[in-house]
Design an enzyme around this catalytic site. Structure first.
Site, short mmCIF file in Angstrom:
data_model
loop_
_atom_site.label_atom_id
_atom_site.label_comp_id
_atom_site.label_asym_id
_atom_site.label_seq_id
_atom_site.Cartn_x
_atom_site.Cartn_y
_atom_site.Cartn_z
N SER A 84 0.89 -1.21 -0.17
CA SER A 84 0.01 -0.11 -0.12
C SER A 84 0.93 1.39 -0.01
O SER A 84 2.24 1.33 0.65
CB SER A 84 -1.10 -0.04 1.39
OG SER A 84 -1.91 1.14 1.19
N ASP A 85 0.40 2.29 -0.47
CA ASP A 85 0.99 3.54 -0.46
C ASP A 85 -0.12 4.60 -0.40
O ASP A 85 -1.02 4.73 -1.04
CB ASP A 85 1.96 3.72 -1.86
CG ASP A 85 3.01 5.04 -1.71
OD1 ASP A 85 3.74 4.80 -0.76
OD2 ASP A 85 2.54 6.15 -2.12
N THR A 86 0.19 5.80 0.45
CA THR A 86 -0.70 6.97 0.69
C THR A 86 0.00 8.01 0.37
O THR A 86 1.08 8.28 0.77
CB THR A 86 -1.16 6.87 2.16
OG1 THR A 86 -1.90 5.36 2.59
CG2 THR A 86 -2.24 8.02 2.31
N ALA A 123 -3.37 3.71 -2.62
CA ALA A 123 -3.30 2.56 -3.55
C ALA A 123 -2.91 1.12 -2.69
O ALA A 123 -2.02 1.34 -1.96
CB ALA A 123 -2.40 2.73 -4.67
#
Length: 231
Positions: A84-86, A123
């Site tokens: 995940s990436d924010t 994502a």
């Protein structure tokens, strides 16, 4: 089916734990520097894919060194690997806000978000790994994890900030909370005092859109079960 969360974020670990899922944690380290003029969607899609590749490589190194055999969860197959990436995204739809590198960087971000609405994008990629035999020479083989399926989702949440004063920004930075967070604030912490309203998933702003992630895990699990049945 076993789940591996490839993340060093304590917030993502806590959120996934709330769903009462059993999962293993590994940390991966990649270069998270955005390319020049890279658009937000391109950036986060690239990040979660790169994290998945790095995690798969790390699992294969562990497998080769027999380290993985000490963990039951790494022996089952297939595996669902979550990455995940924010990021924060300014109203122009182009400017990517990642973790601030220093005080000045954080101030610059906050000044652009002050008294306005920005977006938080996360994502999530679910990658299905399965053990396969790889030929090391003409006669010998070794087990390796291979990527056999993957899917990404992107969740967006609108966040509106109150007007920020220099004193507010200085006090917040000195408190130590902003340094490891996209956009330089934590909505689950003291940063909540800056938020006048949100439109969308709260857990997305924390770092993992939980409902959407659970739906993704369910979809990937069902797909894997069908593939095993067909095989």
């Amino acid at each position: 089916m076993d789940i591996i969360l490839a993340s060093g974020s304590p917030r993502r670990r806590e959120l996934l734990s709330r769903a009462q899922l059993e999962f293993t944690i590994i940390s991966v380290d990649i270069d998270e520097t955005p390319y020049q003029d890279e658009l937000p969607k391109d950036y986060i899609v690239r990040m979660v894919a790169a994290k998945a590749e790095a995690a798969a490589t790390q699992l294969n190194i562990q497998l080769k060194n027999n380290e993985a055999h000490s963990s039951k969860s790494l022996l089952s197959q297939p595996i669902i690997l979550l990455t995940s990436d924010t990021i924060g995204v300014l109203p122009d739809g182009k400017t990517v806000l990642i973790k601030p590198s220093n005080r000045e960087d954080a101030y610059h971000m906050w000044q652009q978000m002050s008294d306005s609405t920005h977006e938080v994008w996360t994502a999530v990629q679910a990658t299905q790994l399965s053990l396969h035999s790889k030929h090391t020479d003409e006669f010998d083989t070794e087990p390796v994890w291979q990527i056999i399926n993957q899917k990404q989702i992107i969740e967006r949440t609108e966040v509106t900030f109150i007007a920020l004063t220099p004193e507010m920004m200085s006090d917040y930075w000195d408190g130590g909370e902003p340094a490891d967070k996209a956009g330089g604030y934590g909505i689950q912490g003291l940063g909540a005092a800056w938020v006048s309203r949100i439109n969308g998933s709260y857990t997305n702003v924390v770092g993992l859109p939980l409902a959407q992630t659970l739906a993704l895990i369910k979809e990937m699990t069902n797909t894997a079960m069908l593939e095993n049945f067909d095989a």
